[in-house]
Design an enzyme around this catalytic site. Structure first.
Site, PDB file in Angstrom:
ATOM      1  N   GLY A  11      21.314  68.169 -60.010  1.00  0.00           N
ATOM      2  CA  GLY A  11      22.566  68.491 -59.330  1.00  0.00           C
ATOM      3  C   GLY A  11      23.322  69.587 -60.063  1.00  0.00           C
ATOM      4  CD  GLN A  12      27.394  72.534 -57.190  1.00  0.00           C
ATOM      5  OE1 GLN A  12      27.717  73.703 -57.282  1.00  0.00           O
ATOM      6  NE2 GLN A  12      28.115  71.665 -56.518  1.00  0.00           N
ATOM      7  CG  ASP A  31      14.712  63.890 -60.473  1.00  0.00           C
ATOM      8  OD1 ASP A  31      14.034  62.844 -60.624  1.00  0.00           O
ATOM      9  OD2 ASP A  31      14.184  65.011 -60.270  1.00  0.00           O
ATOM     10  CB  ALA A  60      27.813  61.073 -56.654  1.00  0.00           C
ATOM     11  CE1 TYR A  99      31.662  64.911 -65.696  1.00  0.00           C
ATOM     12  CE2 TYR A  99      29.700  63.534 -65.532  1.00  0.00           C
ATOM     13  CZ  TYR A  99      30.471  64.452 -66.225  1.00  0.00           C
ATOM     14  OH  TYR A  99      30.039  64.904 -67.444  1.00  0.00           O
ATOM     15  CB  THR A 101      35.774  62.860 -55.896  1.00  0.00           C
ATOM     16  OG1 THR A 101      36.209  63.752 -54.865  1.00  0.00           O
ATOM     17  CG2 THR A 101      35.775  61.449 -55.315  1.00  0.00           C
ATOM     18  CE1 TYR A 125      31.302  61.671 -52.849  1.00  0.00           C
ATOM     19  CE2 TYR A 125      33.449  62.653 -52.433  1.00  0.00           C
ATOM     20  CZ  TYR A 125      32.339  62.495 -53.241  1.00  0.00           C
ATOM     21  OH  TYR A 125      32.266  63.160 -54.444  1.00  0.00           O
ATOM     22  CD1 TRP A 150      37.914  70.732 -53.588  1.00  0.00           C
ATOM     23  CD2 TRP A 150      38.644  72.842 -53.353  1.00  0.00           C
ATOM     24  NE1 TRP A 150      38.895  70.736 -52.634  1.00  0.00           N
ATOM     25  CE2 TRP A 150      39.360  72.005 -52.463  1.00  0.00           C
ATOM     26  CE3 TRP A 150      38.931  74.193 -53.402  1.00  0.00           C
ATOM     27  CZ2 TRP A 150      40.348  72.496 -51.612  1.00  0.00           C
ATOM     28  CZ3 TRP A 150      39.927  74.683 -52.545  1.00  0.00           C
ATOM     29  CH2 TRP A 150      40.614  73.846 -51.666  1.00  0.00           C
TER      30      TRP A 150
END
Length: 296
Positions: A11-12, A31, A60, A99, A101, A125, A150
Site C-alpha cells: 500500500g501507499q 501483504d 485497511a 493508522y 482516518t 468505512y 487524504w
C-alpha cells in the site's frame, strides 16, 4: 535489534514504511497474500511466528464506496483485525502503531477536529475504522493511533494520480469543491512513524506518550484546488495535458453523489502531536510536490 512487523507492504503507506523503518532493525513486511487480515487465526499465527517488538499496521479496507455493500469484509479488516493485533502484541509487550482516518468524524464542525472531539462516522468505512481504534485501545495500552487524511504517495493509487490520468484524457474536469482537508504524503507518515518507533526503543515503554494523535500535513485545501495544484505542477514540469488547472470546474457534493457519505470538513488539529513529539509538519504543497516529482 528491534523486530518490526509491517502489514500492507504494497500500500501507499506500507511501501514507505518498509523504507523508513529499515534503518531501525529487522522489518518483516507482509501483504494480503502472506496473511489475510480478515482471518483471525491467520493473524494470531503470524504474530506468534514473527514475535515482533513493534507492529505497524497501515493495512485497511479502503474502498470507501464499495464498503457500503461489503460491510462484513470491511469490518473484519478495519475493526476486528486491529483488536487481534493488539491482543497478540500485549502478550509480547509490543507497541502497536495503527493508522486511522478523518472519516471517523461527521465533518459538521466549523473548525479543525481535535482528538477530544466526539467521533460520528457517516459511512461504513468510517464506522469500521473507528471500531478498530476502540478495539485496539481496549486490549493494549501500548498503542499509537495516528489519524490522518487524504493520503498521497508515489507508490499505489490516489487522487493525484487519478487527476493526472484524467487530465491526459479529457479537456475538462469537474471536482468537488466543498470538502476540505490536508493532502498528506505517505512518505511523511512513514518518516514520522520511524521517529516515534525510534523514540520508543530509545526511551522504553515507561512514560512513553501512547494514545491517539492527529497527523496531517500543514494547511488545508479543497479537492478542486488540490486538483488544480497537481495539474499546475504537471504543466510546469512540461507534462502533456489536455486539461490544465484552469479547466478544472468546481462541483458541489450534492452534484456528485456517492454511495458513501464523505465528511465536508476533514481538517484535523495536529497541535497535540506537534507539542508532544516536538516535530514540525510541512505544508501539504511540499509533500504533494515531492510525490509528483517522483511520479514525473
Amino acid at each position: 535489534m528491534v523486530k518490526i512487523l509491517v502489514t500492507g507492504k504494497n500500500g501507499q503507506v506500507g511501501f514507505e514504511l518498509c523504507r523508513a523503518l529499515s534503518v531501525l532493525g529487522e522489518v518483516v513486511a507482509i501483504d494480503q497474500a502472506d496473511c489475510d487480515l480478515g482471518d483471525a487465526d491467520a493473524i494470531r499465527a503470524l504474530v506468534r511466528r514473527v514475535a515482533p517488538d513493534v507492529i505497524v499496521n497501515p493495512a485497511a479496507y479502503t474502498a470507501v464506496d464499495k464498503a457500503e455493500a461489503e460491510r462484513d469484509t470491511a469490518f473484519a479488516v478495519n475493526a476486528r483485525a486491529p483488536g487481534i493485533l493488539g491482543e497478540e502484541a500485549a502478550r509480547l509487550g509490543a507497541l502497536v502503531v495503527h493508522y486511522s482516518t478523518d472519516y471517523v468524524f461527521d465533518g459538521a464542525k466549523d473548525g479543525s477536529y481535535t482528538e477530544d472531539d466526539r467521533p460520528g462516522p457517516q459511512s461504513v468505512y468510517g464506522s469500521t475504522k473507528y471500531a478498530g481504534e476502540q478495539a485496539l485501545a481496549a486490549v493494549n495500552p501500548r498503542h499509537l493511533i495516528l489519524r490522518t487524511s487524504w493520503v498521497v504517495g508515489a507508490h499505489g493509487g490516489n487522487f493525484a494520480k487519478t487527476m493526472l490520468r484524467l487530465a491526459g484524457e479529457r479537456e475538462q474536469l469537474s471536482v468537488v469543491a466543498d470538502q476540505f482537508g490536508a493532502p498528506t504524503s505517505a512518505a511523511l507518515l512513514a518518516d514520522l512513524t520511524a521517529h516515534l518507533v525510534r523514540q520508543h526503543v530509545r526511551e522504553g515503554a515507561d512514560g512513553f506518550p501512547y494514545g491517539t494523535y492527529h497527523v496531517t500535513a500543514a494547511g488545508e485545501t479543497s479537492w478542486c484546488e488540490y486538483a488544480r495544484f497537481v495539474l499546475a505542477e504537471a504543466q510546469a514540469a512540461g507534462k502533456p495535458l489536455k486539461a490544465g488547472p484552469d479547466a478544472v470546474a468546481p462541483l458541489s457534493t450534492a452534484q456528485y453523489p456517492t454511495p458513501a457519505k464523505r465528511p465536508a470538513n476533514s481538517r484535523l488539529d495536529t497541535g497535540r502531536f506537534r507539542d508532544t513529539f516536538g516535530l514540525r509538519l510541512p505544508s501539504w504543497q511540499e509533500g504533494v510536490r515531492q510525490v509528483l516529482q517522483q511520479i514525473f
